[in-house]
Design an enzyme around this catalytic site. Structure first.
Site, PDB file in Angstrom:
ATOM      1  N   LYS A 133      40.247  68.291  68.067  1.00 33.60           N
ATOM      2  CA  LYS A 133      41.538  68.978  68.586  1.00 33.60           C
ATOM      3  C   LYS A 133      42.458  67.835  69.014  1.00 33.60           C
ATOM      4  O   LYS A 133      41.887  67.215  70.007  1.00 33.60           O
ATOM      5  CB  LYS A 133      41.287  69.946  69.485  1.00 33.60           C
ATOM      6  CG  LYS A 133      42.472  70.722  70.074  1.00 33.60           C
ATOM      7  CD  LYS A 133      43.332  71.644  69.229  1.00 33.60           C
ATOM      8  CE  LYS A 133      44.531  72.319  69.991  1.00 33.60           C
ATOM      9  NZ  LYS A 133      45.544  73.065  69.109  1.00 33.60           N
ATOM     10  N   CYS A 167      53.462  68.394  67.003  1.00 31.10           N
ATOM     11  CA  CYS A 167      52.911  69.753  67.502  1.00 31.10           C
ATOM     12  C   CYS A 167      54.298  70.609  67.367  1.00 31.10           C
ATOM     13  O   CYS A 167      55.137  70.195  68.182  1.00 31.10           O
ATOM     14  CB  CYS A 167      52.477  69.716  68.915  1.00 31.10           C
ATOM     15  SG  CYS A 167      52.197  71.449  69.277  1.00 31.10           S
TER      16      CYS A 167
HETATM   17  C1  DHB Z   1      48.998  72.990  68.339  1.00 32.85           C
HETATM   18  C2  DHB Z   1      49.595  73.219  67.088  1.00 32.85           C
HETATM   19  C3  DHB Z   1      49.849  72.225  66.145  1.00 32.85           C
HETATM   20  O1  DHB Z   1      50.109  72.314  64.723  1.00 32.85           O
HETATM   21  C4  DHB Z   1      49.337  71.031  66.366  1.00 32.85           C
HETATM   22  O2  DHB Z   1      49.750  69.945  65.663  1.00 32.85           O
HETATM   23  C5  DHB Z   1      49.018  70.636  67.682  1.00 32.85           C
HETATM   24  C6  DHB Z   1      48.752  71.887  68.649  1.00 32.85           C
HETATM   25  C7  DHB Z   1      48.741  73.954  69.135  1.00 32.85           C
HETATM   26  O3  DHB Z   1      49.717  75.085  69.481  1.00 32.85           O
HETATM   27  O4  DHB Z   1      47.992  73.945  70.058  1.00 32.85           O
END
Ligand code: DHB
Length: 314
Positions: free
Chosen positions: A37, A130
């Site tokens: 993540k 994001c």
């Molecule tokens: C999140 C969503 C995304 O598409 C990303 O690239 C990074 C974070 C999120 O909302 O956590």
């Protein structure tokens, strides 16, 4: 500098890749690499729930506004050596976000990148896209992209990937961003991040399916496949034309082996799996890879490399 991923399938950063337990589950699957993540300078709880909606009927996909929940980069620096024991490349995704330390975004990327390289990550994936934070993503501003890449590539020696937004509705920006990337030593571009500002409604409750950001979130899954293919192909052609050694990793809409084959034909050399992994769990990687190999055999190919970028004109 490149990075070799085999099989050429990984999880996409985001879904079920926050905690050590989740990352270990990925590590034990048939994935070719472990992608975390996106980690930020400070740990984050993320947005209020419901913040993730997955239509598991295969029609649309998933809609999320998670708000970057993650353990913070210092925790990941501790986890990376344990993840490396699985013998697969560990790719650390990095993002910037508002933080109590008030560090400017470029400094956040630089500091996290340095610490994570030291922790032993095999590559960094700079998430510049994001869609769920208040600010416009860095990926939409060539000067900001340049600033982050200048800062990170100055210090870091491990391969660097860059995760980008879809540029399908801003064609001139695609060209500017692609040109900016040519000035740096980048291993790969991962495209696309989720399609921003999308909305869905649950007819049973007549409610928006997620709560944060007035119900607007990032879309992934089957609905975005043609957008992802277009972005993969544009970057592939651009890098070919400019003789740049930047690989394109395809992300978006892959739920069957045939979808991955389309990504390879469009120019992807690796594919990443997001919504499908949420849907099906870790066995998705094995099933897809088996399906890809079967398709190759049935169609007279002996490796994925033979397909990359080989789409024909109509
Ligand atoms: C999140 C969503 C995304 O598409 C990303 O690239 C990074 C974070 C999120 O909302 O956590």
């Amino acid at each position: 500098m490149g990075i070799r991923i085999y099989p050429p399938i990984t999880n996409a950063s985001g879904p079920l890749s926050v905690t050590y337990e989740e990352l270990e589950r990925i590590a034990r699957s048939a994935t070719g690499a472990i992608v975390t993540k996106s980690m930020t300078h400070c740990p984050r709880q993320g947005n209020p729930e419901p913040r993730l909606w997955a239509h598991l009927d295969g029609k649309i996909g998933s809609l999320n506004s998670m708000g970057l929940p993650n353990l913070g980069y210092q925790e990941y620096a501790k986890l990376i050596p344990k993840l490396k024991e699985f013998g697969k490349p560990v790719i650390a995704s990095i993002a910037s976000a508002p933080c109590a330390h008030n560090l400017p975004p470029v400094e956040q990327y630089r500091e996290i990148a340095g610490a994570i390289e030291k922790a032993g990550a095999d590559a960094l994936e700079l998430n510049l896209s994001c869609p769920n934070l208040e600010d416009v993503p860095i990926s939409m501003d060539p000067q900001s992209v340049r600033a982050v890449l200048s800062a990170v590539t100055r210090d870091v020696k491990i391969p660097i990937g860059v995760k980008l937004s879809p540029y399908n509705n801003v064609p001139k920006l695609f060209e500017e961003i692609a040109r900016t990337l040519l000035d740096f030593e980048i291993a790969y571009v991962a495209t696309i991040n989720s399609e921003p500002l999308t909305l869905d409604i649950d007819l049973k409750t007549r409610a928006k399916v997620i709560r944060p950001n007035d119900g607007f979130g990032g879309l992934g899954g089957p609905a975005v496949l043609p957008i992802a293919l277009a972005e993969v192909h544009r970057f592939y052609r651009f890098f070919q034309k400019h003789r740049a050694q930047i690989a394109v990793w395809g992300v978006g809409g892959i739920i069957r082996a045939e979808d991955a084959i389309k990504h390879f034909l469009a120019g992807a050399s690796v594919v990443q799996i997001g919504t499908l992994f949420l849907w099906e769990g870790p066995q998705a990687f094995e099933r897809l890879w088996a399906g890809i190999q079967q398709w190759l055999t049935e169609n007279g190919f002996s490796s994925v490399e033979e397909l990359i970028g080989q789409v024909r004109d109509a």
